[in-house]
Design an enzyme around this catalytic site. Structure first.
Site, PDB file in Angstrom:
ATOM      1  N   GLU A 290       4.228 -30.258 -13.370  1.00 55.99           N
ATOM      2  CA  GLU A 290       3.456 -30.485 -14.592  1.00 55.99           C
ATOM      3  C   GLU A 290       2.462 -31.627 -14.440  1.00 55.99           C
ATOM      4  O   GLU A 290       2.611 -32.675 -15.061  1.00 55.99           O
ATOM      5  CB  GLU A 290       4.413 -30.840 -15.738  1.00 55.99           C
ATOM      6  CG  GLU A 290       5.547 -29.874 -15.917  1.00 55.99           C
ATOM      7  CD  GLU A 290       6.538 -30.321 -16.971  1.00 55.99           C
ATOM      8  OE1 GLU A 290       6.963 -29.487 -17.775  1.00 55.99           O
ATOM      9  OE2 GLU A 290       6.898 -31.521 -16.983  1.00 55.99           O
ATOM     10  N   PRO A 291       1.447 -31.445 -13.607  1.00 53.81           N
ATOM     11  CA  PRO A 291       0.476 -32.526 -13.463  1.00 53.81           C
ATOM     12  C   PRO A 291      -0.400 -32.688 -14.708  1.00 53.81           C
ATOM     13  O   PRO A 291      -0.838 -31.699 -15.292  1.00 53.81           O
ATOM     14  CB  PRO A 291      -0.376 -32.091 -12.265  1.00 53.81           C
ATOM     15  CG  PRO A 291      -0.211 -30.606 -12.195  1.00 53.81           C
ATOM     16  CD  PRO A 291       1.135 -30.279 -12.758  1.00 53.81           C
ATOM     17  N   GLY A 292      -0.600 -33.909 -15.125  1.00 56.01           N
ATOM     18  CA  GLY A 292      -1.522 -34.196 -16.224  1.00 56.01           C
ATOM     19  C   GLY A 292      -2.692 -34.982 -15.662  1.00 56.01           C
ATOM     20  O   GLY A 292      -3.733 -34.437 -15.321  1.00 56.01           O
ATOM     21  N   ARG A 293      -2.449 -36.286 -15.469  1.00 54.44           N
ATOM     22  CA  ARG A 293      -3.557 -37.151 -15.021  1.00 54.44           C
ATOM     23  C   ARG A 293      -4.103 -36.729 -13.670  1.00 54.44           C
ATOM     24  O   ARG A 293      -5.286 -36.910 -13.398  1.00 54.44           O
ATOM     25  CB  ARG A 293      -3.117 -38.609 -15.022  1.00 54.44           C
ATOM     26  CG  ARG A 293      -2.460 -39.118 -13.772  1.00 54.44           C
ATOM     27  CD  ARG A 293      -1.971 -40.533 -13.921  1.00 54.44           C
ATOM     28  NE  ARG A 293      -0.977 -40.613 -14.958  1.00 54.44           N
ATOM     29  CZ  ARG A 293      -0.950 -41.531 -15.930  1.00 54.44           C
ATOM     30  NH1 ARG A 293      -1.850 -42.479 -15.943  1.00 54.44           N
ATOM     31  NH2 ARG A 293      -0.015 -41.518 -16.833  1.00 54.44           N
ATOM     32  N   TYR A 334      -1.300 -50.742 -21.861  1.00 50.85           N
ATOM     33  CA  TYR A 334      -0.455 -51.107 -20.717  1.00 50.85           C
ATOM     34  C   TYR A 334      -1.224 -51.702 -19.556  1.00 50.85           C
ATOM     35  O   TYR A 334      -0.941 -51.406 -18.401  1.00 50.85           O
ATOM     36  CB  TYR A 334       0.470 -49.982 -20.241  1.00 50.85           C
ATOM     37  CG  TYR A 334       0.103 -48.558 -20.544  1.00 50.85           C
ATOM     38  CD1 TYR A 334       0.840 -47.828 -21.470  1.00 50.85           C
ATOM     39  CD2 TYR A 334      -0.958 -47.937 -19.888  1.00 50.85           C
ATOM     40  CE1 TYR A 334       0.524 -46.512 -21.737  1.00 50.85           C
ATOM     41  CE2 TYR A 334      -1.266 -46.615 -20.159  1.00 50.85           C
ATOM     42  CZ  TYR A 334      -0.518 -45.912 -21.078  1.00 50.85           C
ATOM     43  OH  TYR A 334      -0.833 -44.618 -21.330  1.00 50.85           O
ATOM     44  N   CYS A 361     -12.254 -55.257 -33.240  1.00 58.12           N
ATOM     45  CA  CYS A 361     -11.847 -56.583 -33.707  1.00 58.12           C
ATOM     46  C   CYS A 361     -10.429 -56.909 -33.268  1.00 58.12           C
ATOM     47  O   CYS A 361      -9.503 -56.993 -34.080  1.00 58.12           O
ATOM     48  CB  CYS A 361     -11.971 -56.662 -35.218  1.00 58.12           C
ATOM     49  SG  CYS A 361     -13.687 -56.775 -35.673  1.00 58.12           S
ATOM     50  N   GLU A 362     -10.284 -57.056 -31.973  1.00 62.71           N
ATOM     51  CA  GLU A 362      -9.020 -57.417 -31.344  1.00 62.71           C
ATOM     52  C   GLU A 362      -9.378 -58.175 -30.078  1.00 62.71           C
ATOM     53  O   GLU A 362     -10.153 -57.670 -29.268  1.00 62.71           O
ATOM     54  CB  GLU A 362      -8.250 -56.151 -30.894  1.00 62.71           C
ATOM     55  CG  GLU A 362      -7.612 -55.331 -31.967  1.00 62.71           C
ATOM     56  CD  GLU A 362      -6.363 -55.958 -32.553  1.00 62.71           C
ATOM     57  OE1 GLU A 362      -5.672 -56.690 -31.841  1.00 62.71           O
ATOM     58  OE2 GLU A 362      -6.112 -55.711 -33.750  1.00 62.71           O
TER      59      GLU A 362
HETATM   60  C1  PLP Z   1       3.404 -36.895 -19.563  1.00 62.08           C
HETATM   61  C2  PLP Z   1       4.171 -35.822 -18.948  1.00 62.08           C
HETATM   62  C3  PLP Z   1       3.654 -35.153 -17.842  1.00 62.08           C
HETATM   63  C4  PLP Z   1       2.350 -35.503 -17.188  1.00 62.08           C
HETATM   64  O1  PLP Z   1       2.324 -36.807 -16.675  1.00 62.08           O
HETATM   65  P1  PLP Z   1       1.085 -37.259 -15.798  1.00 62.08           P
HETATM   66  O2  PLP Z   1       1.404 -38.657 -15.404  1.00 62.08           O
HETATM   67  O3  PLP Z   1      -0.119 -37.178 -16.655  1.00 62.08           O
HETATM   68  O4  PLP Z   1       1.004 -36.321 -14.654  1.00 62.08           O
HETATM   69  C5  PLP Z   1       4.376 -34.091 -17.328  1.00 62.08           C
HETATM   70  N1  PLP Z   1       5.562 -33.720 -17.883  1.00 62.08           N
HETATM   71  C6  PLP Z   1       6.091 -34.354 -18.938  1.00 62.08           C
HETATM   72  C7  PLP Z   1       7.373 -33.894 -19.504  1.00 62.08           C
HETATM   73  C8  PLP Z   1       5.421 -35.429 -19.507  1.00 62.08           C
HETATM   74  O5  PLP Z   1       5.958 -36.060 -20.547  1.00 62.08           O
END
Ligand code: PLP
Length: 441
Positions: A290-293, A334, A361-362
């Protein structure tokens, strides 16, 4: 400077992405502006998928859409044959609006509401990743009510927490997510799921962290999970068809980050699961990731206009841009690090060190500390790299700043995929008092 994807310096000496001059983009769409290098997203998606194909295993690469969820992005994910993770009704709604194939949508989250589960059942999505006993009960009851079978994965916490440069082994993981693998929770959940005529248990899921630069954490997680699966295979005759090892593959925000290639992550994970499956004589499960970033992070660049500056003698120079924590909250949230150049003259000689401030404004609204830059002024554009993940998706209206638009660039063409918010948009949900508070009608 580091050139991501199709980025380069063009004949005008400007930063170009996807064959499009960023100075032209800023003139046409205004700033701040999110620019996405579509070819780079495609390249990353294909790298993950092709490695699985070469290794000859069944797989799904699910884009974790929380990193950047818009209709156009999900259309692109669909085009690239990805599956999709959603974590809320809103993300599911976006996926349906993008006509994403429902059987490839997976629903995550540690506190899905009844309405969200009903929405997922009505849409008949591919699978729900069940996080806890409360959800297990609620989902089973809903399925029963609707006389519908739903495929599920159980989210487990294997007692491994991966961080950027290290990982922690914890006996009993202190996490708000998932069933603990070690203390019997996961087994209890598995037994419950196996007894249900309405839940079809595909297998297990874990997600050990984010921005991970090594494969050790994934390998340890795979070992621990397959060991349990083997036990359950013998004792409960459960044969998992899916092992989902989550996302979290690292990207290069700055020169200090050295992520592995998508291929490397996949190779190591697949190798280990094969070894473990063979060791315990389990049939090889499908492997899901499950790649996101790592799909969208490096593909995004934010363009800002430079405005005011402030010199604190002998301390530092602040340079303010026309955005900040409203379009990129990660530094404030973060302490995330970024690199940037002047988009209109990226190769100009470095003359000073400045700190890039946002306009909110922070005091904590700082985008980059100690950035080497040429001397600049309000004619210059700042391009901040690697903002494609958790930038737009975490954007907010703090200080009633409208969210910036998003442009996709590819092969010399720019397409607006999200419009700039207007002041009117900001008031869309505001209701006016008809009489003063406390006054009689
Ligand atoms: C956030 C998340 C991802 C993706 O994480 P990345 O760091 O963006 O790759 C995949 N699986 C689950 C369950 C997540 O919560």
């Amino acid at each position: 400077m580091h050139f991501y994807g199709t980025s380069r310096v063009n004949g005008q000496g400007h930063l170009e992405i996807g064959g499009v001059d960023t100075v032209d983009l800023a003139a046409k769409y205004g700033t701040p502006l999110y620019v996405y290098d579509v070819a780079l997203i495609r390249q990353r998606a294909r790298a993950f998928k092709e490695t699985f194909e070469q290794l000859g295993v069944h797989f799904q690469v699910a884009y974790a859409s929380k990193a950047f969820s818009t209709i156009a992005m999900l259309q692109l994910a669909k085009e690239e044959g990805l599956s999709l993770d959603v974590v809320s009704g809103g993300e599911l709604y976006t996926a349906l609006a993008a006509e994403f194939p429902v059987d490839k949508i997976h629903f995550h989250g540690n506190n899905k509401s009844k309405e969200e589960l009903e929405f997922a059942l009505a849409a008949n999505i591919g699978c729900i990743v069940v996080d806890n006993f409360y959800e297990l009960d609620m989902l089973e009851n809903l399925c029963k009510e609707k006389n519908q079978v739903m495929q599920i994965l159980l989210r487990v916490t294997p007692g491994i927490e991966a961080h950027t440069h290290d990982y922690i082994l914890t006996g009993q993981e202190d996490s708000k997510f998932g069933f603990d693998l070690q203390n019997g929770q996961a087994e209890a959940a598995l037994k419950r799921a196996l007894q249900s005529e309405y839940l079809h248990l595909l297998g297990l899921h874990c997600h050990i962290g984010s921005q991970i630069f090594e494969t050790t954490g994934f390998i340890l997680a795979a070992q621990k999970i397959v060991e349990k699966l083997s036990k359950w295979n013998k004792e409960l005759e459960f044969s998992p068809s899916v092992l989902n090892l989550g996302g979290g593959f690292g990207v290069r925000y700055t020169h200090e980050d050295e992520p592995l290639s998508p291929a490397k992550y996949v190779e190591e994970i697949v190798k280990e699961v094969k070894v473990q499956a063979a060791k315990y004589e389990l049939p090889m499960p499908e492997i899901w990731i499950e790649p996101g970033r790592s799909l969208v992070g490096e593909a995004g660049t934010t363009l800002y206009s430079i405005g005011s500056s402030k010199e604190v003698p002998n301390v530092r120079k602040y340079l303010a841009v026309n955005g900040g924590m409203s379009d990129n909250i990660r530094p404030a949230l973060y302490d995330a690090k970024y690199e940037a150049v002047l988009a209109n003259r990226p190769l100009a000689e470095i003359e000073e060190t400045v700190s890039i401030a946002g306009k909110c404004c922070e005091s904590g609204d700082m985008l980059i500390w100690d950035l080497p830059l040429p001397k600049s002024n309000d004619q210059d554009l700042l391009a901040v790299f690697c903002t494609g993940a958790y930038g737009y998706s975490m954007a907010n209206n703090y200080n009633r700043i409208p969210r910036p638009p998003v442009v996709f660039v590819e092969n010399g063409e720019a397409i607006l995929v999200v419009k700039r918010e207007t002041y009117e948009d900001l008031l869309r949900n505001d209701l006016r008092l008809s009489v003063g508070i406390g006054q009689e009608n």
